[in-house]
Design a protein around this motif. Structure first.
Motif, PDB file in Angstrom:
ATOM      1  N   LEU A 280       0.842  -1.199   0.000  1.00 42.97           N
ATOM      2  CA  LEU A 280       0.000   0.000   0.000  1.00 42.97           C
ATOM      3  C   LEU A 280       0.876   1.248   0.000  1.00 42.97           C
ATOM      4  N   PRO A 281       0.459   2.304  -0.708  1.00 42.42           N
ATOM      5  CA  PRO A 281       1.247   3.538  -0.689  1.00 42.42           C
ATOM      6  C   PRO A 281       1.526   4.019   0.745  1.00 42.42           C
ATOM      7  N   GLU A 282       0.502   3.935   1.619  1.00 44.31           N
ATOM      8  CA  GLU A 282       0.725   4.435   2.986  1.00 44.31           C
ATOM      9  C   GLU A 282       1.741   3.578   3.745  1.00 44.31           C
ATOM     10  N   ALA A 283       1.815   2.285   3.397  1.00 45.57           N
ATOM     11  CA  ALA A 283       2.787   1.412   4.064  1.00 45.57           C
ATOM     12  C   ALA A 283       4.197   1.685   3.523  1.00 45.57           C
TER      13      ALA A 283
ATOM     14  N   MET B 145      10.582  -6.235   6.735  1.00 40.42           N
ATOM     15  CA  MET B 145      10.075  -5.103   7.512  1.00 40.42           C
ATOM     16  C   MET B 145       8.938  -4.424   6.750  1.00 40.42           C
ATOM     17  N   LEU B 146       9.131  -4.276   5.441  1.00 49.38           N
ATOM     18  CA  LEU B 146       8.077  -3.648   4.626  1.00 49.38           C
ATOM     19  C   LEU B 146       6.804  -4.505   4.660  1.00 49.38           C
ATOM     20  N   LYS B 147       6.981  -5.823   4.616  1.00 54.76           N
ATOM     21  CA  LYS B 147       5.818  -6.727   4.673  1.00 54.76           C
ATOM     22  C   LYS B 147       5.072  -6.552   5.994  1.00 54.76           C
ATOM     23  N   HIS B 148       5.843  -6.490   7.058  1.00 53.85           N
ATOM     24  CA  HIS B 148       5.244  -6.333   8.387  1.00 53.85           C
ATOM     25  C   HIS B 148       4.434  -5.027   8.452  1.00 53.85           C
ATOM     26  N   ILE B 149       5.041  -3.952   7.966  1.00 56.04           N
ATOM     27  CA  ILE B 149       4.359  -2.650   8.009  1.00 56.04           C
ATOM     28  C   ILE B 149       3.122  -2.669   7.111  1.00 56.04           C
ATOM     29  N   ASN B 150       3.271  -3.332   5.958  1.00 57.48           N
ATOM     30  CA  ASN B 150       2.142  -3.407   5.024  1.00 57.48           C
ATOM     31  C   ASN B 150       0.956  -4.112   5.677  1.00 57.48           C
ATOM     32  N   LYS B 151       1.268  -5.188   6.379  1.00 57.93           N
ATOM     33  CA  LYS B 151       0.197  -5.954   7.020  1.00 57.93           C
ATOM     34  C   LYS B 151      -0.526  -5.091   8.058  1.00 57.93           C
ATOM     35  N   GLU B 152       0.239  -4.332   8.802  1.00 61.84           N
ATOM     36  CA  GLU B 152      -0.380  -3.469   9.817  1.00 61.84           C
ATOM     37  C   GLU B 152      -1.295  -2.437   9.165  1.00 61.84           C
ATOM     38  N   HIS B 153      -0.863  -1.885   8.039  1.00 59.89           N
ATOM     39  CA  HIS B 153      -1.709  -0.902   7.351  1.00 59.89           C
ATOM     40  C   HIS B 153      -2.936  -1.577   6.734  1.00 59.89           C
ATOM     41  N   LEU B 154      -2.755  -2.807   6.248  1.00 58.82           N
ATOM     42  CA  LEU B 154      -3.905  -3.540   5.699  1.00 58.82           C
ATOM     43  C   LEU B 154      -4.936  -3.778   6.794  1.00 58.82           C
ATOM     44  N   LYS B 155      -4.456  -4.132   7.994  1.00 61.46           N
ATOM     45  CA  LYS B 155      -5.367  -4.403   9.112  1.00 61.46           C
ATOM     46  C   LYS B 155      -6.149  -3.156   9.494  1.00 61.46           C
ATOM     47  N   ALA B 156      -5.518  -1.998   9.305  1.00 65.47           N
ATOM     48  CA  ALA B 156      -6.162  -0.750   9.729  1.00 65.47           C
ATOM     49  C   ALA B 156      -7.200  -0.232   8.729  1.00 65.47           C
ATOM     50  N   LEU B 157      -7.256  -0.834   7.526  1.00 66.06           N
ATOM     51  CA  LEU B 157      -8.225  -0.357   6.528  1.00 66.06           C
ATOM     52  C   LEU B 157      -9.636  -0.748   6.945  1.00 66.06           C
ATOM     53  N   ASP B 158     -10.631   0.086   6.588  1.00 62.28           N
ATOM     54  CA  ASP B 158     -11.994  -0.362   6.890  1.00 62.28           C
ATOM     55  C   ASP B 158     -12.408  -1.358   5.799  1.00 62.28           C
ATOM     56  N   ALA B 159     -13.518  -2.068   6.082  1.00 67.41           N
ATOM     57  CA  ALA B 159     -13.897  -3.204   5.226  1.00 67.41           C
ATOM     58  C   ALA B 159     -14.082  -2.799   3.763  1.00 67.41           C
ATOM     59  N   LYS B 160     -14.700  -1.662   3.550  1.00 69.61           N
ATOM     60  CA  LYS B 160     -14.973  -1.229   2.171  1.00 69.61           C
ATOM     61  C   LYS B 160     -13.651  -0.976   1.420  1.00 69.61           C
ATOM     62  N   GLU B 161     -12.730  -0.287   2.102  1.00 66.28           N
ATOM     63  CA  GLU B 161     -11.428  -0.003   1.460  1.00 66.28           C
ATOM     64  C   GLU B 161     -10.697  -1.314   1.148  1.00 66.28           C
ATOM     65  N   LEU B 162     -10.723  -2.209   2.129  1.00 65.17           N
ATOM     66  CA  LEU B 162     -10.029  -3.484   1.947  1.00 65.17           C
ATOM     67  C   LEU B 162     -10.616  -4.232   0.750  1.00 65.17           C
ATOM     68  N   SER B 163     -11.936  -4.169   0.611  1.00 65.12           N
ATOM     69  CA  SER B 163     -12.570  -4.901  -0.483  1.00 65.12           C
ATOM     70  C   SER B 163     -12.121  -4.344  -1.835  1.00 65.12           C
ATOM     71  N   ARG B 164     -11.862  -3.045  -1.892  1.00 64.01           N
ATOM     72  CA  ARG B 164     -11.428  -2.446  -3.171  1.00 64.01           C
ATOM     73  C   ARG B 164     -10.105  -3.046  -3.626  1.00 64.01           C
ATOM     74  N   TYR B 165      -9.237  -3.330  -2.679  1.00 64.77           N
ATOM     75  CA  TYR B 165      -7.929  -3.888  -3.049  1.00 64.77           C
ATOM     76  C   TYR B 165      -8.027  -5.314  -3.590  1.00 64.77           C
ATOM     77  N   VAL B 166      -9.207  -5.969  -3.373  1.00 62.57           N
ATOM     78  CA  VAL B 166      -9.345  -7.304  -3.950  1.00 62.57           C
ATOM     79  C   VAL B 166     -10.357  -7.291  -5.092  1.00 62.57           C
ATOM     80  N   GLY B 167     -10.671  -6.087  -5.559  1.00 63.87           N
ATOM     81  CA  GLY B 167     -11.483  -5.966  -6.769  1.00 63.87           C
ATOM     82  C   GLY B 167     -12.978  -5.840  -6.532  1.00 63.87           C
ATOM     83  N   PHE B 168     -13.395  -5.504  -5.299  1.00 65.26           N
ATOM     84  CA  PHE B 168     -14.822  -5.315  -5.024  1.00 65.26           C
ATOM     85  C   PHE B 168     -15.023  -3.950  -4.374  1.00 65.26           C
TER      86      PHE B 168
END
Ligand code: GLU
Length: 432
Positions: free
Chosen positions: A254-257, A299-322
């Motif tokens: 993610l850009p933020e990660a 380290m980047l993977k770890h940070i990415n995962k933390e940012h992914l966890k912080a996304l709300d459901a709608k945002e997260l769904s966009r990253y998987v194409g919904f």
């Protein structure tokens, strides 16, 4: 005014993104504008479209700027300033051929001395200059005194006149050299602080000398960022995949990660996970480490995962194409198993794709499929399960493995009761 000055000569390098982030944050802290200067004077190295790609990446990272300047638009100013230096005898025409200069360089190398121009053309009588039809470059007179720059990261760095040299500011084809264009443009844009890679540290006294010769005395601050080393401890080159911002984005970071990681690198943030906006509150150029930064994909993977966890459901769904909260919640269940959006997509997409049914379970799955198609809707997984078991007579191994394959298109995965919660409204789409 601050500036980010990328060259449109290839994919944006992570070191370049890091510099853009630093410039953006410091501009915000100082309440000054940030401009983007596309350094496109090297026509041979420029790649069509890379400038637009750089601006798109800046937008993706929320790096706001007030203006975009293409350096090639300023060439008339570069020529005018070179002329001024010639008139004031602070620069001179140099007729030395490349072959001659190469010979001199070779001699210096053999004598194990650093090469500097011998100023052969500096005091040519005017008539020799006027009548000379040979191609010429323009060189600036070497400085008379030591030049010391104060750098926020490196401290004081001094350069002797010979290290600065009587260097070329205009090429034979009357285009400005890199240092000349850069020094003049920073002056024209009234830049207050230059934040760039330490690769440029030897250019800095040259650029200071150019501006001083043009009687520009505004004191510019500097921060030269240490280079980034790859996982093997070598300077990150263009051939390292991980050096390309585009590649990292395509891999599902993610850009933020990515921004979080590059702001954390060589730095002492108050917490590990933060946003670029938060960093504006505490970021301090003076605490950036002088030593090279080490890139670590883990380290980047770890940070990415933390940012992914912080996304709300709608945002997260966009990253998987919904664009759907339930699919976002479904994706969240799979987050435990992945580190990037690319990996997450690879978990979710098969659920909605045609089934790959192992021979061993073909019969059970067919039975289940027909039963589900004729069943009513079950809110709770237990009711769904009890109904299927009762109607098909399948149980134990004959139930659990086939139902998982039928619902998720995978032989392993998270608790199926959890998955059911978020796919129950899509059963019609999933089971065809
Ligand atoms: N165009 C240079 C680069 O991409 C940056 C020069 C500078 O920031 O002064 O490395």
């Amino acid at each position: 005014m601050l500036r980010f000055a990328p060259s449109p000569t290839g994919d944006m390098h992570i070191a370049s993104l890091r510099i853009a982030l630093f410039n953006y944050i410091v501009a915000k802290q100082k309440g000054e504008d940030l401009i983007v200067r596309i350094e496109d004077t090297d026509k041979e190295k420029n790649i069509e479209g890379k400038d637009k790609e750089i601006l798109d990446i800046l937008a993706l990272f929320g790096i706001e700027y007030t203006q975009v300047i293409h350096q090639s638009q300023n060439v008339r100013f570069h020529s005018a300033m070179a002329l001024q230096l010639l008139h004031e005898k602070k620069a001179f025409s140099c007729f030395c051929s490349s072959a001659w200069l190469d010979k001199k360089r070779e001699e210096a190398k053999e004598a194990k001395k650093p090469y500097t121009y011998d100023d052969a053309c500096r005091n040519l009588p005017p008539e020799l200059v006027i009548d000379n039809t040979s191609p010429f470059t323009i060189r600036i007179n070497r400085p008379d005194e030591t030049i010391t720059i104060q750098d926020h990261i490196k401290g004081d760095v001094s350069f002797e006149p010979d290290a600065v040299d009587s260097f070329i500011i205009m090429n034979q084809d009357k285009t400005p050299t890199y240092n000349f264009a850069c020094a003049v443009d920073d002056m024209l844009s009234d830049i207050s602080i230059i934040i760039r890679s330490e690769d440029h540290i030897n250019n800095t006294p040259k650029q200071e000398h150019i501006r001083a010769s043009l009687n520009y005395n505004k004191k510019i601050e500097y921060a030269h960022l240490p280079i980034i080393l790859n996982e093997s401890g070598k300077k990150m080159s263009k051939d390292d995949n991980t050096s390309s911002v585009k590649w990292l984005l395509e891999e599902g970071y993610l850009p933020e990660a990515i921004a979080n990681y590059f702001l954390l690198m060589g730095n002492k943030p108050p917490q590990e996970i933060f946003s670029t906006k938060e960093a504006i509150g505490w970021f301090n150029l003076n605490t950036i480490s002088k030593s090279p930064a080490h890139f670590s994909i883990d380290m980047l993977k770890h940070i990415n995962k933390e940012h992914l966890k912080a996304l709300d459901a709608k945002e997260l769904s966009r990253y998987v194409g919904f664009a759907d909260e339930e699919i976002g919640e479904l994706a969240r269940i799979y987050l435990e198993e992945v580190e990037t959006t690319k990996e997450l997509k690879a978990k979710i997409a098969p659920i909605f794709a045609p089934r790959v049914i192992p021979e061993a379970f073909a019969e059970q799955i067919e039975l289940m499929t027909n039963t589900i198609k004729n069943a009513s809707f079950f809110e709770e997984y237990d009711d769904f399960k009890n109904y299927i078991m009762k109607e098909t007579g399948l149980k134990g191994e004959n139930y659990f493995q086939p139902i998982r394959i039928l619902l998720t298109n995978a032989e392993h995965g998270p608790d199926i009761a959890e998955v059911y919660k978020y796919i129950k409204n899509y059963l019609g789409e999933i089971i065809k």
